[in-house]
Design a protein around this motif. Structure first.
Motif, mmCIF file in Angstrom:
data_model
loop_
_atom_site.group_PDB
_atom_site.id
_atom_site.type_symbol
_atom_site.label_atom_id
_atom_site.label_comp_id
_atom_site.label_asym_id
_atom_site.label_seq_id
_atom_site.Cartn_x
_atom_site.Cartn_y
_atom_site.Cartn_z
ATOM 1 N N THR A 192 0.838 -1.205 0.000
ATOM 2 C CA THR A 192 0.000 0.000 0.000
ATOM 3 C C THR A 192 0.871 1.252 0.000
ATOM 4 O OG1 THR A 192 -1.748 -1.164 1.189
ATOM 5 C CG2 THR A 192 -1.826 1.229 1.224
ATOM 6 N N LEU A 228 2.292 1.752 -3.484
ATOM 7 C CA LEU A 228 1.291 2.341 -4.388
ATOM 8 C C LEU A 228 1.101 3.821 -4.103
ATOM 9 C CD1 LEU A 228 -1.440 -0.461 -4.489
ATOM 10 C CD2 LEU A 228 0.072 0.236 -6.347
ATOM 11 N N GLN A 230 4.324 5.676 -5.362
ATOM 12 C CA GLN A 230 4.516 5.680 -6.823
ATOM 13 C C GLN A 230 3.341 6.308 -7.561
ATOM 14 O OE1 GLN A 230 5.293 1.628 -7.939
ATOM 15 N NE2 GLN A 230 7.100 1.435 -6.606
ATOM 16 N N PHE A 241 -0.792 5.430 -7.931
ATOM 17 C CA PHE A 241 -1.435 4.269 -8.539
ATOM 18 C C PHE A 241 -1.848 4.552 -9.974
ATOM 19 C CE2 PHE A 241 -5.427 2.008 -9.521
ATOM 20 C CZ PHE A 241 -4.913 0.724 -9.602
ATOM 21 N N SER A 242 -1.523 3.594 -10.833
ATOM 22 C CA SER A 242 -1.927 3.670 -12.233
ATOM 23 C C SER A 242 -2.606 2.361 -12.610
ATOM 24 C CB SER A 242 -0.711 3.890 -13.146
ATOM 25 O OG SER A 242 -1.096 3.808 -14.506
ATOM 26 N N ASN A 266 -0.737 0.043 -14.975
ATOM 27 C CA ASN A 266 0.576 -0.454 -14.594
ATOM 28 C C ASN A 266 0.443 -1.902 -14.098
ATOM 29 O OD1 ASN A 266 3.019 -1.044 -13.196
ATOM 30 N ND2 ASN A 266 3.408 1.148 -12.951
ATOM 31 N N ARG A 316 2.591 -3.849 -12.736
ATOM 32 C CA ARG A 316 3.198 -4.046 -11.417
ATOM 33 C C ARG A 316 2.242 -3.605 -10.320
ATOM 34 N NH1 ARG A 316 9.193 -1.938 -10.573
ATOM 35 N NH2 ARG A 316 9.472 -3.645 -12.087
ATOM 36 N N HIS A 317 1.536 -2.497 -10.571
ATOM 37 C CA HIS A 317 0.560 -2.032 -9.591
ATOM 38 C C HIS A 317 -0.593 -3.029 -9.456
ATOM 39 C CE1 HIS A 317 1.874 2.480 -9.823
ATOM 40 N NE2 HIS A 317 2.827 1.666 -9.361
ATOM 41 N N GLN A 318 -0.986 -3.639 -10.538
ATOM 42 C CA GLN A 318 -2.017 -4.668 -10.474
ATOM 43 C C GLN A 318 -1.536 -5.868 -9.646
ATOM 44 O OE1 GLN A 318 -5.124 -4.592 -11.506
ATOM 45 N NE2 GLN A 318 -4.940 -2.522 -12.364
ATOM 46 N N TYR A 363 0.645 -5.642 -7.211
ATOM 47 C CA TYR A 363 0.605 -5.182 -5.829
ATOM 48 C C TYR A 363 -0.801 -5.354 -5.235
ATOM 49 C CZ TYR A 363 5.115 -2.843 -6.702
ATOM 50 O OH TYR A 363 6.416 -2.568 -6.998
#
Length: 621
Positions: free
Chosen positions: A263, A266, A269, A271-272, A275, A277-279, A281
């Motif tokens: 968290t 995210l 950085q 949240f996008s 992205n 990588r964010h998904q 996470y």
């Protein structure tokens, strides 16, 4: 050579005549009486010392019967010595003989005889008692004796039988053999014979007191042993609690670290949604949260089972689909350890009646344990149908379990040493919970294990459920069909919903989650944090639904529900209780206070949507 002095016979006659004359004087008679009384007290003191010794040994005596036997034997031995050449016995009453059959069956049996050398020598030719009628009774251990004979011995002169009573009645009889006749010219022995009755009666009184004290000591000793066992159990429980808290703390902190850590990433950085990588996470956060919830549910489930509050929801289960689903849950862990997963499904093992969620939970626990204790090789799930039962066997090629540790497998909070992981993992609830869930389904658990040759655990469940359980499952299926229809209604109405919901929630994050989700569905939401703000909001609003947290900072939700029900303007507004109270009976408590429905935290958003759709149309802005 030893010299023997001789006394002329005429001198002996003079001395004897003198002694007889002296003995008849009042002073001599008084002295003899005192000597006889001293003899009586000395005998009683000796008996009491011997009895006290028996009582001192009571704490180490295995049973009350053994302690009483020692007291009885001591009594006959000491009385035999005191009474000289008389044989002494104790006959115990036969409590199994009814009063109506006393004439045909013996009422007592001789259980104790004097064991002293003097008594044994004396009873060689005097082990009989003669009744007034001339009947001879043999005094031997194991010899039966009727109540009628005992009563004759008690009533005849000289008395030869005495009753020994306690609060429940006659428990035994003391019997003495026929005493020797007193030789003329032995006045002291004659006086002792006169005190014989008093000696026996006072001895029996001492025995009765000793028996009562023995029982009391045994009872206290038993209480002490029970308290000692309870104390050891408390010590063990305290140790288990400490270990459980330590392990649980680790297990909870691990997913929390992932949730908080990713968290923060995210947040840092930005949240996008596009992205990848964010998904990833977000998936880790979601999985960690679900794992955390599962840990908490395990603890609650075990508490519910131990309190007989957990209910299973029976339904028809697709066995192949459920098995593939549960293997998917552990696939990643197996891959991380380089282990193979194998599924062996018998073709005709297709369906059974069970609680699918609980069955998946049981299999997941067994598979997780198998993976935890296996460093290389394979973990498998085999399903076979045998007669009216279906067998789910989880096997592995791991370290195996020793005989000593097998005895602890299904005890809650117990964990066996894990040489694979090098530390304890989990809360120690998995197998205990699985075992209890299997029993709730009417089945049982079998297991085999050998050190360094792996283990296998088999869940055996009946294919079908009892009529009442089937009916429960059918009702659940009907409810699910109704919920599916309601979900369809929600989807169709989302574009037209304009109902106002009053959200009463003091936790900011929970409020934001619910507010965001309901607004996304098309509802208007007015959020307040406590009871005072709720009453202020109601003065200017007419909500179609109140979504209320039960644990509020100023007034508890139960009181608020009752106040709303008592108010004529607000009693028609439906109120849904949302709370972290998730034990059996909490729902009923909320409904009794005035709520129309109930949902527990953590909030299942889909379930929340169904409830809001069901009740929010009562009023519209």
């Amino acid at each position: 050579m030893q010299q023997h002095s001789t006394v002329p016979e005429e001198n002996l006659e003079v001395d004897s005549t003198h002694e007889d004359t002296v003995a008849k004087t009042p002073e001599a008679i008084q002295i003899l009486q005192l000597r006889a009384e001293l003899w009586l007290e000395r005998c009683l003191n000796q008996l009491q010392r011997s009895i006290n010794h028996c009582l001192s040994c009571t704490l180490t005596t295995p049973t009350t019967e053994d302690s009483e036997a020692a007291i009885f034997q001591t009594a006959v031995d000491e009385l035999s010595v005191a009474l000289g050449t008389c044989s002494v016995a104790i006959a115990l009453t036969d409590t199994t003989v009814s009063a109506c059959s006393l004439e045909s069956k013996p009422a007592c049996q001789i259980c104790y005889m004097a064991l002293t050398a003097q008594a044994q020598a004396a009873t060689l030719d005097r082990s009989t008692v003669i009744l007034i009628t001339g009947k001879k009774l043999c005094l031997q251990v194991g010899q039966p004796i009727s109540l009628e004979d005992l009563q004759q011995l008690q009533n005849q002169h000289p008395q030869s039988a005495w009753q020994l009573k306690d609060e429940l009645g006659i428990i035994s009889w003391l019997i003495t053999g026929t005493p020797l006749q007193v030789v003329d010219g032995e006045p002291l022995e004659a006086l002792k014979t006169q005190l014989r009755q008093q000696l026996v009666e006072r001895s029996l009184a001492a025995v009765a007191i000793a028996l009562a004290q023995s029982r009391q000591i045994q009872a206290i000793a038993l209480q002490y042993q029970q308290l000692e066992a309870q104390n050891q159990e408390l010590v063990r429980a305290n140790k288990l609690k400490s270990e459980f808290l330590a392990n649980t703390s680790h297990e909870i902190r691990t997913p929390l670290s992932s949730i908080l850590g990713f968290t923060h990433l995210l947040q840092a950085q930005g949240f996008s949604p596009d992205n990848l990588r964010h998904q990833e996470y977000l998936n880790i956060i979601l999985n960690s949260g679900q794992h955390l919830l599962a840990l908490i549910n395990d603890i609650l489930d075990l508490s519910k089972i131990e309190a007989n509050q957990l209910e299973v929801q029976m339904e028809t289960v697709d066995v192949p689909e459920l098995c593939r689903s549960v293997l998917a849950l552990v696939k990643e862990k197996a891959s991380d350890k380089g282990l193979q997963l194998r599924l062996d499904l018998e073709p005709h093992a297709t369906v059974l009646v069970a609680d699918s969620l609980r069955l998946k939970q049981m299999l997941f626990n067994l598979l997780s344990n198998a993976l935890k204790f296996t460093s290389q090789g394979t973990v498998g799930l085999q399903v076979k149908q045998k007669s009216i039962f279906i067998h789910f066997t989880v096997w592995d090629t791991g370290t195996g379990i020793s005989q000593e540790e097998q005895a602890l497998l299904f005890q809650p909070y117990r964990q066996i040493a894990n040489v694979v992981a090098g530390r304890q993992e989990g809360t120690g609830l998995g197998l205990a919970l699985t075992h209890k869930l299997v029993e709730l389904h009417g089945g049982w658990v079998e297991f085999q294990s050998e050190i360094n040759h792996g283990s296998q655990f088999t869940i055996v469940l009946p294919l079908t459920a009892a009529a009442g359980v089937r009916e429960q499952g059918e009702q659940r299926e009907q409810g699910e069909q109704g919920e599916q229809g309601e979900q369809s209604t929600i989807n169709n109405q989302q574009s037209t919903i304009d109902s106002l919901i009053l959200l009463v929630e003091d936790n900011v994050h929970n409020a934001k989650l619910i507010n965001t989700y309901l607004r996304k569905l098309g509802y208007q939401v007015n959020w307040v944090q406590n009871a005072a703000q709720m009453w202020q909001a109601l003065e200017g609003l007419q909500p179609g639904l109140i979504l209320m947290d039960i644990q509020l900072p100023d007034v508890d939700g139960f009181t608020l529900l009752q106040q709303l029900q008592a108010h004529e303007h607000y009693r028609t507004i439906p109120v849904i209780a949302q709370t972290a109270m998730a034990m059996k009976g909490d729902r009923e408590t909320c409904l009794a206070a005035g709520a129309v429905d109930y949902i527990s935290k953590p909030i299942d958003l889909k379930a929340l949507a169904l409830l809001v759709s069901k009740y929010s149309n009562a009023r519209a802005v």
